[in-house]
Design a protein around this motif. Structure first.
Motif: not given
Ligand SMILES: Nc1ncnc2c1ncn2[C@@H]1O[C@H](COP(=O)(O)OP(=O)(O)OP(=O)(O)O)[C@@H](O)[C@H]1O
Length: 216
Positions: A110-114, A97-104, A155-158, A72-78
């Motif tokens: 995705a819950g993967r901010h590093d 948003l600043t450059v830093a906030a755009n990058i983040a 770190r997307p796979a694709l 569904d749409d939520a699955g595609r968004a994820a």
């Protein structure tokens, strides 16, 4: 297989003929492919189907083994938040948003901010001195480098890139594509890049040519 398409068909409502017909394509992890074809041949449509931005009418599209059809749409968004990153010709940065906030941004969703990953990407992409600026204060090449950092941070796979250097002059396009290729190679992701440019297509190891909605 990272990406697998079989017999994918798409017709837009009210259109007289299918825009994509019988598309079959496999992409392995780490593979980089240029998608070429004349204007209107269906390149952007194909990228949108793979990225879950639109739905195929029939056939199967699997990303890391996951069939997109039942999502569904939520699955595609994820999927787009974590697994598939998309880079557009128009950069699509968030102006407030600043450059830093755009990058983040994408990695946060995705819950993967590093923060260390962001800093490393900013350094590699020549953005370290621009982190507090806003997109409108940057050149086109700089804005596209921010968009690349934002897309690669989780770190997307694709990675799907639709004419990513189409708004840039030749020298800037070359350097932006080099950085994109290097960074994608380092993560072992796959890359599909739509381009009109023979010169840029020739820089990727593999090419698929679309002609009137079919792979030529
Ligand atoms: N949302 C839509 N509704 C109806 N028709 C569409 C839609 N999007 C694209 N099309 C049509 O589908 C065909 C393929 O479009 P698409 O954008 O995929 O081609 P393309 O190869 O990416 O073209 P270009 O190189 O000009 O960007 C075109 O004839 C276009 O007019």
């Amino acid at each position: 297989m990272l990406l697998s398409l079989r017999d994918v068909t798409k017709t837009y409502p009210q259109a007289p003929a299918p825009v994509l017909r019988g598309i079959a394509l496999d992409l392995a992890a780490g593979e980089m492919l240029a998608l070429t074809g004349e204007s209107g041949s269906g390149k952007s449509t194909l990228l949108h189907l793979i990225g879950g931005l639109d739905r195929a009418d029939s056939g199967t599209i699997r990303v890391q083994g996951t069939d997109l059809a039942p999502l569904d749409d939520a699955g595609r968004a994820a999927l787009r938040r974590g697994t598939v990153g998309v880079i557009f010709q128009q950069f699509n940065l968030i102006p407030s948003l600043t450059v830093a906030a755009n990058i983040a941004f994408q990695a946060r969703l995705a819950g993967r901010h590093d923060p260390a990953r962001d800093a490393a990407l900013a350094q590699r992409l020549g953005l370290a001195d621009h982190l507090r600026k806003y997109p409108e204060q940057l050149s086109g090449g700089q804005q596209q480098r921010v968009a690349i950092a934002r897309t690669l941070a989780p770190r997307p796979a694709l990675v799907l890139a639709d004419e990513p250097t189409g708004n840039l002059d030749e020298a800037t396009a070359d350097s932006v594509l080099s950085l994109l290729q290097e960074l994608v190679a380092e993560t072992g992701a796959g890359l599909i890049m739509v381009t009109h440019s023979e010169r840029l297509a020739a820089r990727l190891p593999r090419r698929v040519h679309l002609s009137a909605g079919q792979i030529a």
